[in-house]
Every structure is written in structure tokens, then in C-alpha cells.
Design a protein around this motif. Sequence first.
Motif, PDB file in Angstrom:
ATOM      1  N   LEU A   6       0.835  -1.193   0.000  1.00 31.28           N
ATOM      2  CA  LEU A   6       0.000   0.000   0.000  1.00 31.28           C
ATOM      3  C   LEU A   6       0.871   1.245   0.000  1.00 31.28           C
ATOM      4  CD1 LEU A   6      -2.779   1.452   0.407  1.00 31.28           C
ATOM      5  CD2 LEU A   6      -2.309   1.287   2.836  1.00 31.28           C
ATOM      6  N   ARG A   9       2.708   1.749  -3.394  1.00 25.65           N
ATOM      7  CA  ARG A   9       1.856   2.247  -4.471  1.00 25.65           C
ATOM      8  C   ARG A   9       1.540   3.729  -4.276  1.00 25.65           C
ATOM      9  NH1 ARG A   9      -1.191  -3.267  -4.217  1.00 25.65           N
ATOM     10  NH2 ARG A   9      -2.130  -2.327  -2.385  1.00 25.65           N
ATOM     11  N   ILE A  94      -5.184   2.948 -13.426  1.00 27.42           N
ATOM     12  CA  ILE A  94      -6.292   2.295 -12.720  1.00 27.42           C
ATOM     13  C   ILE A  94      -6.369   0.810 -13.072  1.00 27.42           C
ATOM     14  CG2 ILE A  94      -8.806   2.292 -12.460  1.00 27.42           C
ATOM     15  CD1 ILE A  94      -7.476   4.538 -10.967  1.00 27.42           C
ATOM     16  N   PRO A  97      -2.797  -2.997 -10.321  1.00 28.39           N
ATOM     17  CA  PRO A  97      -3.343  -3.379  -9.008  1.00 28.39           C
ATOM     18  C   PRO A  97      -3.209  -2.242  -7.986  1.00 28.39           C
ATOM     19  CG  PRO A  97      -1.222  -4.411  -9.326  1.00 28.39           C
ATOM     20  CD  PRO A  97      -1.564  -3.728 -10.609  1.00 28.39           C
ATOM     21  N   ARG A  99      -5.719   0.639  -5.925  1.00 23.94           N
ATOM     22  CA  ARG A  99      -7.100   1.022  -5.639  1.00 23.94           C
ATOM     23  C   ARG A  99      -7.262   2.518  -5.902  1.00 23.94           C
ATOM     24  NH1 ARG A  99      -5.483  -2.823  -2.194  1.00 23.94           N
ATOM     25  NH2 ARG A  99      -6.808  -4.652  -1.949  1.00 23.94           N
ATOM     26  N   ARG A 100      -8.497   2.935  -6.052  1.00 25.73           N
ATOM     27  CA  ARG A 100      -8.754   4.342  -6.364  1.00 25.73           C
ATOM     28  C   ARG A 100      -8.334   5.245  -5.218  1.00 25.73           C
ATOM     29  NH1 ARG A 100     -14.475   3.595  -9.494  1.00 25.73           N
ATOM     30  NH2 ARG A 100     -13.524   2.636 -11.314  1.00 25.73           N
ATOM     31  N   TYR A 101      -8.591   4.834  -3.997  1.00 22.21           N
ATOM     32  CA  TYR A 101      -8.213   5.683  -2.872  1.00 22.21           C
ATOM     33  C   TYR A 101      -6.695   5.783  -2.754  1.00 22.21           C
ATOM     34  CZ  TYR A 101      -7.068   1.699   0.161  1.00 22.21           C
ATOM     35  OH  TYR A 101      -6.493   0.589   0.723  1.00 22.21           O
ATOM     36  N   GLU A 102      -5.961   4.763  -3.164  1.00 22.30           N
ATOM     37  CA  GLU A 102      -4.503   4.837  -3.152  1.00 22.30           C
ATOM     38  C   GLU A 102      -4.023   5.841  -4.197  1.00 22.30           C
ATOM     39  OE1 GLU A 102      -3.530   0.237  -1.836  1.00 22.30           O
ATOM     40  OE2 GLU A 102      -3.576   0.771  -3.966  1.00 22.30           O
TER      41      GLU A 102
END
Length: 159
Positions: A6, A9, A94, A97, A99-102
Amino acid sequence: MAKVMLTRRVTAVAKNTFREAVRNRAFLGLTCFAVAFILFSLILSELTVVGQGPRVIVDFGLYAISLFAAATAILMGTLLVYKELEKKTIYTIISKPIRRYEFLLGKYLGMVGILAVELLVLGLIWGAVLWMQGGAFGGEHIKAIVLIGFEASLVAAVG
């Protein structure tokens, strides 16, 4: 392991956003214009009543830093997202791998980083101008710049 991925990214998106913003001509133009605005306070300080020059530089400098930090947050926030959509690189990102919030958190942290650099540069120049006029640059001025940074980060979050 998941937390490490996390942060990798988010950090990758933030670094990319920071690099894009530094290379952007709008950011460089805004920063140069802000420096010119702060240097203009030297001229204004000469037009004031005797002894009020440092006060004019403090007030005008804080105004300039606040104005251009907010303008940078708004313009850079919208320009960077617009470039992602125009060049269609957002679809490539997008599909990875991530996520949008990342992605959004990385974009936001990159913007906060560029705002921190801008505030540091403008604060140093403002302090030098104030020192040249015989004023003192103290803790209150640093607190003001930090609070302007919080204001700009909130504006960047909305942008």
C-alpha cells in the motif's frame, strides 16, 4: 506485507505527481510570480510612513504567500488531474493493481509535497527580504507559514 505494498503504491503515485508538478510550467510561473510579488513589497515599504517598512513587508509577504499557495493548490490540482484524463494515462494506472483511494491519496500527498517546497522557498525569500529591511524573522512568522501550509493542503484536498 499488504501495508508495505500500500505504501509503495501510494509513494509511487506521490513521487510521480511531485515530478509532474515540478516540471509543469504553470507551477514555475506561479512560483516566479510569487517571488516577484514578495520582492515588490520592498518598493511598497519605501512608500510607507517612516518605521513601518518591516510591517508592510510582513503583511504583504504573508498575503502573497497565502494567495499563491492557494492558487497553486487549485491550479495544480486541476491541471494534474486534467492531464491524466487528457493523455488517458489514468486508464493505464487504474488498470494496475492499485485502488482508487490509493491513487487519490498519492496525488494528494504529491500536491502537499509540492506545496511544502513552494512554501519553503517563498518563506526563505520572504525572510531574506524582511531581514534586508531590518525586520526580525521569528517563530511567529514560521507559525504563520505552517498555518498557510495547512490552509493550502485543505484547498488541495478540495481541488
